[in-house]
Design a protein around this motif. Structure first.
Motif, PDB file in Angstrom:
ATOM      1  N   MET A 282      12.281  13.630 -59.718  1.00 47.79           N
ATOM      2  CA  MET A 282      13.301  13.603 -60.762  1.00 47.79           C
ATOM      3  C   MET A 282      12.899  12.661 -61.876  1.00 47.79           C
ATOM      4  SD  MET A 282      16.831  13.277 -58.777  1.00 47.79           S
ATOM      5  CE  MET A 282      16.225  13.238 -57.093  1.00 47.79           C
TER       6      MET A 282
ATOM      7  N   THR B 209      13.836  10.399 -65.067  1.00 44.27           N
ATOM      8  CA  THR B 209      14.970   9.855 -65.825  1.00 44.27           C
ATOM      9  C   THR B 209      14.411   8.943 -66.895  1.00 44.27           C
ATOM     10  OG1 THR B 209      15.164   8.033 -64.307  1.00 44.27           O
ATOM     11  CG2 THR B 209      16.612   9.885 -63.909  1.00 44.27           C
TER      12      THR B 209
ATOM     13  N   ALA C 208      17.869  17.518 -72.829  1.00 45.81           N
ATOM     14  CA  ALA C 208      17.347  17.465 -71.454  1.00 45.81           C
ATOM     15  C   ALA C 208      15.819  17.333 -71.481  1.00 45.81           C
ATOM     16  CB  ALA C 208      17.765  18.715 -70.690  1.00 45.81           C
TER      17      ALA C 208
ATOM     18  N   GLY D 129      15.080  13.887 -69.926  1.00 41.91           N
ATOM     19  CA  GLY D 129      14.930  14.086 -68.479  1.00 41.91           C
ATOM     20  C   GLY D 129      16.237  14.380 -67.768  1.00 41.91           C
ATOM     21  N   ASP D 130      16.278  14.006 -66.486  1.00 43.99           N
ATOM     22  CA  ASP D 130      17.398  14.423 -65.636  1.00 43.99           C
ATOM     23  C   ASP D 130      18.717  13.733 -65.968  1.00 43.99           C
ATOM     24  OD1 ASP D 130      16.038  16.309 -64.243  1.00 43.99           O
ATOM     25  OD2 ASP D 130      15.307  14.910 -62.736  1.00 43.99           O
TER      26      ASP D 130
ATOM     27  N   ASN E 290      21.020  16.600 -65.522  1.00 45.74           N
ATOM     28  CA  ASN E 290      20.233  17.827 -65.467  1.00 45.74           C
ATOM     29  C   ASN E 290      19.512  18.067 -64.157  1.00 45.74           C
ATOM     30  OD1 ASN E 290      20.660  18.592 -68.253  1.00 45.74           O
ATOM     31  ND2 ASN E 290      19.523  16.713 -68.705  1.00 45.74           N
ATOM     32  N   HIS E 291      19.929  17.397 -63.120  1.00 45.09           N
ATOM     33  CA  HIS E 291      19.302  17.664 -61.830  1.00 45.09           C
ATOM     34  C   HIS E 291      20.388  18.088 -60.841  1.00 45.09           C
ATOM     35  CE1 HIS E 291      17.131  17.226 -58.080  1.00 45.09           C
ATOM     36  NE2 HIS E 291      16.029  17.358 -58.804  1.00 45.09           N
TER      37      HIS E 291
ATOM     38  N   THR F 156      20.632  24.110 -66.800  1.00 45.71           N
ATOM     39  CA  THR F 156      20.067  24.112 -65.439  1.00 45.71           C
ATOM     40  C   THR F 156      19.609  25.511 -65.032  1.00 45.71           C
ATOM     41  OG1 THR F 156      21.596  22.328 -64.948  1.00 45.71           O
ATOM     42  CG2 THR F 156      20.502  23.341 -63.073  1.00 45.71           C
TER      43      THR F 156
ATOM     44  N   ASP G 216      16.072  26.158 -66.160  1.00 46.40           N
ATOM     45  CA  ASP G 216      15.096  25.097 -65.869  1.00 46.40           C
ATOM     46  C   ASP G 216      13.913  25.703 -65.098  1.00 46.40           C
ATOM     47  OD1 ASP G 216      13.753  22.861 -64.764  1.00 46.40           O
ATOM     48  OD2 ASP G 216      15.596  21.667 -64.872  1.00 46.40           O
TER      49      ASP G 216
END
Ligand code: HEM
Length: 439
Positions: free
Chosen positions: A1, A3, A35, A39-40, A55-56, A344, A347
């Protein structure tokens, strides 16, 4: 992940202005870019409170399920109370739980057998009016069909003119919704004549539906529950709020889902033929039964792929009640937290070639189960869509009844472009050529 938790104040300012500008231009691209950039866990500093975009799938699950008690609906749904009242979509906490418990029986799996004939018969009646080789406004057709199905399923009747009146009020509301988003006190908004007008029109619709029910013998589960709880658990205002909520939430989203499905199928003729083969084999000239709905795997894959690529609910907003932590990020009380189905579901970590319509991918995905919250068209946790089974049954039944009898081809080369309003709508009405199948 990944971030990106540390942002200095200059980066904040630049990203805030850029983000706001992008949101005004195209919210789908704005969220996707945010995103990609951050990142997440993406963070945007707004004037009053921070906004986080998660976003995870693990973080999405934290907001919707694991830490759900710490989150209330986001500001836009809070403001929608002015239109929707204190119904299931807008209520919170104990009040929401009590309403959900009372209304849930109308949406149990077993109830679908009761709704299926309404879905089949209304669909058949509507498509019987189509002319072979003519251009069909599939957006309008699906909107009218889903509204009729909702009226008959939930209230057991569609009093003359109700479909048209609800359609007009919904269109008016869609135009007014941006106004409802402005951070003005509710009292000032009530003075706006158009708000007053839309509110009064909808009130008349719910009143006439209720009156019709009181004099009639409808045994429909939803209206039965509402009537039984009258003078008891639900106040008059709540009953009107529930009728309105189910009318609005129960037809617009499914109409959009089916409009997107037909647009996809008209542009992907192999998928359309595969669907027709499956329906011919399993259902033939009958109407689909509850058992058939479970035995149409390709139709289900088409619905899931469309929900992935064109999720009618494209984002969910929440507000943090207390300070909390998600994925190592401190989230202060009052922050707005967004999770986006649009971002998502596209993704590449979870979906190969995410912009391509490939219903078959669900065959593989089901065997290799992607993370649970990589696909959440109906949300999750205690606020998961109460109409999920209804919507899935309806979508598969309508696909089966229509694809047995009609074949669609596009009137323009490209797919309709998604336009993010409250829901994800096509930018223009989708029009397709309908050809009667020779079966
Ligand atoms: C394709 C069709 C549909 C989609 C994509 C959809 C999507 C959603 C989503 C994402 C939520 C959760 C919102 C949040 O967590 O803030 C929701 C809630 C809700 N939906 Fe749906 N929906 C659909 C069909 C329906 C239908 C057919 C009905 C009614 C029969 C319905 C009634 C509701 C209600 C009442 C809620 C609020 C539930 C609660 O808070 O307890 N929806 N829907």
């Amino acid at each position: 992940m990944e971030t990106n938790l540390v942002l200095d104040s200059t980066t904040y300012k630049r990203s805030t202005l850029g983000f706001m500008w992008n949101m005004l231009r195209n919210p789908l691209d704005a969220l996707t870019e945010l995103a990609h950039e951050q990142g997440d866990i993406a963070r945007v500093k707004l004037r009053r409170r921070d906004l986080f975009l998660l976003n995870h799938p693990e973080f999405i699950e934290q907001v919707l399920v694991k830490q759900q008690d710490n989150f209330i609906k986001g500001p836009s749904l809070q403001r929608a109370r002015i239109i929707l009242g204190e119904g299931l979509l807008t209520s919170e906490g104990g009040e929401h739980l009590a309403q959900r418990r009372a209304l849930q029986p109308a949406f149990h799996h077993q109830r679908m057998e009761e709704y299926l004939p309404v879905m089949n018969e209304n669909t058949f009646a509507q498509i019987s009016k189509w002319q072979d080789g003519a251009r069909v406004d599939i957006s309008d057709e699906m909107m009218r069909l889903m509204l009729n199905i909702a009226l008959w399923s939930f209230f057991g009747s569609a009093p003359a003119g109700t479909t048209e009146r609800v359609s007009e009020s919904v269109s008016a509301l869609m135009k007014l919704f941006p106004l409802a988003q402005l951070p003005l006190p509710d009292s000032t908004r009530r003075l706006f004549p158009k708000f007053k007008q839309a509110g009064a029109d909808l009130r008349r619709v719910t009143e006439s539906l209720l009156q019709d029910q009181q004099s009639g013998e409808s045994q429909r589960a939803l209206i039965h529950i509402l009537k039984e709880n009258n003078n008891g658990q639900f106040t008059d205002e709540q009953i009107h709020a529930h009728i309105l909520t189910f009318l609005l939430a129960g037809h617009e989203t499914t109409a959009l889902l089916l409009t997107w499905c037909w647009d996809m199928l008209a542009h992907h003729s192999l998928a359309q033929v595969k669907l027709q083969d499956e329906v011919d084999r399993v259902v033939g000239n009958r109407f689909p039964t509850a058992e058939d709905i479970q035995n149409l795997p390709y139709a289900r894959m088409i619905v899931k792929e469309t929900l992935r690529m064109r999720p009618p609910a494209w984002t969910i907003g929440r507000q943090a009640v207390h300070d909390c932590e998600i994925g190592g990020q401190h989230i202060p009380a009052g922050s707005t937290v967004l999770v986006s189905q649009w971002v998502t579901h596209h993704d590449t970590r979870f979906y190969d070639a995410p912009h391509q319509f490939r219903p078959e991918r669900w065959d593989i995905l089901e065997k290799h189960s992607p993370p649970r919250y990589a696909f959440f068209p109906f949300g999750g946790g205690g606020r998961i869509c109460i109409g999920e089974h209804f919507a899935m049954t309806e979508a598969i039944a309508v696909l089966a009844v229509i694809s047995r009898r009609w074949d669609f081809s596009p009137t323009q080369d490209a797919l309709a472009k998604p336009h993010p309003s409250i829901t994800l709508r096509p930018d223009k009405n989708v029009k397709l050529i309908a050809t009667r199948r020779d079966v």
